[in-house]
Design a protein around this motif. Structure first.
Motif, mmCIF file in Angstrom:
data_model
loop_
_atom_site.group_PDB
_atom_site.id
_atom_site.type_symbol
_atom_site.label_atom_id
_atom_site.label_comp_id
_atom_site.label_asym_id
_atom_site.label_seq_id
_atom_site.Cartn_x
_atom_site.Cartn_y
_atom_site.Cartn_z
ATOM 1 N N LEU A 427 50.588 33.859 38.065
ATOM 2 C CA LEU A 427 50.657 32.854 36.738
ATOM 3 C C LEU A 427 50.952 33.086 35.527
ATOM 4 O O LEU A 427 51.794 31.897 35.600
ATOM 5 C CB LEU A 427 48.783 32.822 36.407
ATOM 6 N N LEU A 428 51.199 34.216 35.230
ATOM 7 C CA LEU A 428 52.058 34.173 33.914
ATOM 8 C C LEU A 428 54.267 33.983 34.481
ATOM 9 O O LEU A 428 54.213 33.173 33.497
ATOM 10 C CB LEU A 428 52.107 35.972 33.766
ATOM 11 N N SER A 563 33.746 40.259 38.114
ATOM 12 C CA SER A 563 33.549 40.894 39.874
ATOM 13 C C SER A 563 32.345 39.099 39.533
ATOM 14 O O SER A 563 31.802 39.137 41.102
ATOM 15 C CB SER A 563 32.050 41.810 39.431
ATOM 16 N N ASP A 564 32.446 38.836 38.927
ATOM 17 C CA ASP A 564 32.012 36.807 39.140
ATOM 18 C C ASP A 564 32.993 35.936 39.775
ATOM 19 O O ASP A 564 33.535 35.360 39.755
ATOM 20 C CB ASP A 564 31.566 36.056 37.936
ATOM 21 N N ALA A 565 32.322 35.625 41.097
ATOM 22 C CA ALA A 565 33.149 34.887 42.390
ATOM 23 C C ALA A 565 32.488 32.885 41.491
ATOM 24 O O ALA A 565 33.920 31.799 41.786
ATOM 25 C CB ALA A 565 32.526 34.336 43.611
ATOM 26 N N SER A 566 31.757 32.527 41.092
ATOM 27 C CA SER A 566 31.967 31.720 39.936
ATOM 28 C C SER A 566 32.120 31.633 38.937
ATOM 29 O O SER A 566 32.556 30.412 38.035
ATOM 30 C CB SER A 566 30.096 31.286 40.614
ATOM 31 N N GLY A 571 40.007 33.720 40.554
ATOM 32 C CA GLY A 571 41.125 33.654 40.347
ATOM 33 C C GLY A 571 42.680 33.290 39.782
ATOM 34 O O GLY A 571 44.265 33.491 40.062
ATOM 35 N N MET A 572 42.620 34.214 38.857
ATOM 36 C CA MET A 572 43.370 33.965 37.446
ATOM 37 C C MET A 572 43.623 35.109 36.987
ATOM 38 O O MET A 572 44.910 35.187 36.380
ATOM 39 C CB MET A 572 42.609 32.665 36.601
ATOM 40 N N ARG A 614 38.016 21.469 32.793
ATOM 41 C CA ARG A 614 39.293 21.388 33.734
ATOM 42 C C ARG A 614 40.505 21.474 33.864
ATOM 43 O O ARG A 614 41.489 21.294 33.122
ATOM 44 C CB ARG A 614 39.218 20.192 33.960
ATOM 45 N N LEU A 615 40.187 22.923 35.048
ATOM 46 C CA LEU A 615 41.519 23.930 34.641
ATOM 47 C C LEU A 615 42.757 23.083 35.647
ATOM 48 O O LEU A 615 42.652 22.330 36.336
ATOM 49 C CB LEU A 615 41.385 24.705 35.174
ATOM 50 N N ALA A 616 43.806 23.126 35.200
ATOM 51 C CA ALA A 616 45.220 22.429 36.749
ATOM 52 C C ALA A 616 46.066 23.465 36.214
ATOM 53 O O ALA A 616 47.267 22.418 35.960
ATOM 54 C CB ALA A 616 45.323 20.720 35.682
ATOM 55 N N LEU A 617 46.196 24.965 36.235
ATOM 56 C CA LEU A 617 47.427 25.303 36.585
ATOM 57 C C LEU A 617 47.690 25.570 38.133
ATOM 58 O O LEU A 617 47.664 25.458 39.420
ATOM 59 C CB LEU A 617 46.130 26.370 36.337
#
Length: 617
Positions: A427-428, A563-566, A571-572, A614-617
């Motif tokens: 990502l970076l 560790s929190d999948a939610s 993913g980042m 809302r993330l749009a990366l």
């Protein structure tokens, strides 16, 4: 008078949308705890939260409206303070304008009706305001010269939304808060791009600019900029002129109808402000407030950022001027209190790597607000006089590869993402932080006012100063202003006085540091008003917690997020790197700069969740 909002839509009758504007204004209740007002008519709806800074009877109902025999002519919502209100009153009276109440709102609106968009050239102060011109069906927006008072806007297909803070814009049903790649890059580089609002579609009205919104769209123009002129005074004359300008700024900003105090760190900057206030005889008795941590002096160990604790220098200055002083002593539990931490994030509307610096400043302002309504600060002195920590190690070259503060962070944290060291490497790479920083630096350099006939070294120094004043300071000003206003405290910054900034900007770099100690010009200007021990103190930034317990809690919180999948950040994050570092706690706690990686992840996660970004990366 410190929180404004508005909605202009040339294709819609907004008469039935008063509750929408009221809801926008309500998000900034802390900025204006003394009242609320909404004005709606046709295509315009304006709202305001009010903080009373004038004497009783001089805080009229807002929004303020001017009428003639045919009805309303124009209305205004205003945030800030006009320090030359008495002079404006005389000018407007001479021009035949009635002036029954001494208020900043009325002065701003009558000045607009008298001089049109050029009214801002007559103002001395900090401000962000909006005028709805009923005759022309136009909206006029303006922001002070250095951009101390915030003003954001979002363009709509047939108009615009504006507000003092992003949270008010995000509360509007037509706004979908989105963080895209460019916005995240702004955050991770502290770019401070003057008109960038971080979230997609959000813009800042740049300091020293006005905007006119009509059916033809938005027209933006600059009304002031730093000058480029040859400096002709010798060193003694320069010191005296600097002292006079700073003394004048302190005296004007400390003059108030409401109780005034001073945020004191024990450093040169805030101490000079307090010392000059004592010399000017304003705000007597001087009330000073300092934040510190339990057992901080006993536990303090110098490092490459902070060489000395604040307390001895605070005591020396307080004794020297005879101030009425209060230490705000924070325990680790105060810094970790979830309400305080969330409020500190909400104060700025943005995630930050500063963590406990944010929270402690918020709590300092909260404590000071129990006693005073206005507080003077030493903010921006480093940018004006050349005293930032990163500047001591690296001067900005002709073609920098990125911002100097990013280079400083890279050296001490091992990476160039400010607070982003635990984000996914892929990502970076896609963000290209270094390329973004280089491009923004180039834009700043192209803007820098330069006189003819100066050396290459002096030209580079002016580049550096301009970069600090217009990019780095943008983040720092917001840090102080927003944390203070989150508790209804009006913070004022004499070092950001336009006359002072413009004068010192044109002083050659060797004269600013004539004795090689850094900020020599400022130290000389403060001689006699501040103890020598304080004047000679090495640079030491705002304190941070050094309690190992604070670090352990941060690591536990980081582990839960990773560790929190939610989690919205799933993913980042570089989960493997986080696991490796958590297995070796010393790798995260070696120094405060390294700790910023944790603070940023926790802040970013909280911000995205809290605001529904809302993330749009």
């Amino acid at each position: 008078m410190s929180g404004i909002v508005g909605w202009v839509d040339f294709a819609r009758d907004l008469s039935r949308f008063r509750p929408t504007v009221q809801a926008m204004a309500a998000t900034m209740a802390a900025r204006g705890p003394d009242g609320e007002g909404v004005w709606v008519d046709g295509h315009a709806a304006l709202g305001q939260r009010r903080l009373d800074l004038r004497a009783p009877g001089n805080n009229p109902r807002q929004p303020f409206v001017v009428e003639d025999d045919n009805g309303p002519v124009a209305t205004v919502v205003f945030s800030g303070t006009l320090y030359n209100l008495a002079e404006l009153r005389r000018k407007l009276a001479a021009a035949g304008r009635r002036f029954p109440v001494e208020s900043d709102d009325e002065a701003a609106l009558l000045a607009y009706l008298q001089w049109g968009p050029d009214c801002v050239r007559h103002f001395d102060g900090v401000f962000a305001f909006a005028v709805w011109d009923i005759r022309k069906q136009e909206l006029f927006l303006a922001r002070d010269r250095l951009g101390l008072k915030p003003l954001y806007y979002v363009e709509l297909p047939n108009g615009v939304l504006f507000a003092s803070e992003q949270k008010a814009l995000m509360s509007h049903p037509l706004v979908d808060p989105v963080l895209d790649a460019e916005g995240l890059t702004e955050i991770l580089t502290y770019a401070g791009t003057p008109d960038h609002g971080v979230l997609k579609g959000f813009r800042k009205l740049r300091g020293a600019h006005t905007a006119t919104v009509s059916t033809n769209g938005i027209s933006i123009r600059r009304y002031w900029q730093l000058s480029a002129r040859e400096h002709r005074e010798d060193l003694p004359e320069t010191i005296e002129r600097t002292r006079a300008l700073l003394l004048d700024a302190v005296a004007r900003q400390a003059a108030s109808d409401v109780p005034v105090g001073f945020l004191l760190s024990g450093g040169v900057d805030s101490s000079v402000v307090v010392g000059l206030a004592a010399k000017a005889g304003v705000a007597s008795p001087l009330k000073t407030y300092t934040v510190t941590f339990a057992d901080y002096e006993q536990q303090f160990q110098p490092d490459f950022v902070r060489g000395t604790p604040d307390a001895p220098y605070v005591r020396a200055l307080v004794d020297f001027v005879g101030a009425e002083h209060q230490d705000i002593v924070l325990a680790t539990s105060d810094l970790l209190d979830p309400v305080a931490r969330i409020n500190a994030v909400r104060a700025k509307d943005l995630p930050s790597m500063l963590g406990d610096m944010n929270t402690s400043l918020y709590l300092l302002c909260q404590a000071a607000r129990e006693h005073v309504t206005v507080a003077l600060s030493g903010e921006t002195a480093d940018s004006v006089f050349g005293g930032n920590v990163y500047g001591a190690e690296e001067s900005v070259p002709e073609a920098p590869r990125t911002f100097p503060w990013v280079s400083f962070h890279e050296k001490h944290a091992g990476h160039h993402a400010m607070g982003g060291g635990l984000l996914d490497a892929g990502l970076l790479g896609e963000l290209d932080l270094m390329g973004y920083g280089a491009a923004r630096c180039a834009e700043s350099f192209a803007e820098t006012p330069q006189p003819d006939g100066i050396s290459d070294a002096e030209r580079r120094s002016r580049h550096d100063t301009y970069l600090q004043l217009t990019r780095w300071a943008d983040s720092q000003l917001a840090h102080s202003e927003r944390n203070a206003m989150a508790v209804g405290l009006d913070v004022r910054m004499p070092f950001a006085d336009p006359a002072l900034v413009d004068y010192v900007f044109n002083v050659p770099a060797p004269m600013k540091a004539f004795d090689g100690k850094g900020k020599s010009l400022l130290r000389a200007a403060g001689e006699g008003c501040v103890p020598d021990s304080v004047l000679n103190r090495p640079k030491s930034p705002f304190p941070v917690s050094i309690d190992p317990a604070y670090q352990r809690i941060l690591q536990e919180q980081l582990s839960r997020v990773a560790s929190d999948a939610s989690s919205p950040l799933a993913g980042m994050l570089d989960v493997d790197q986080i696991g490796t570092r958590l297995a070796d706690p010393a790798s995260l706690g070696a120094n405060w700069v390294a700790r910023t990686d944790i603070e940023m992840i926790l802040s970013l996660e909280r911000w995205v969740r809290d605001y529904g970004i809302r993330l749009a990366l």
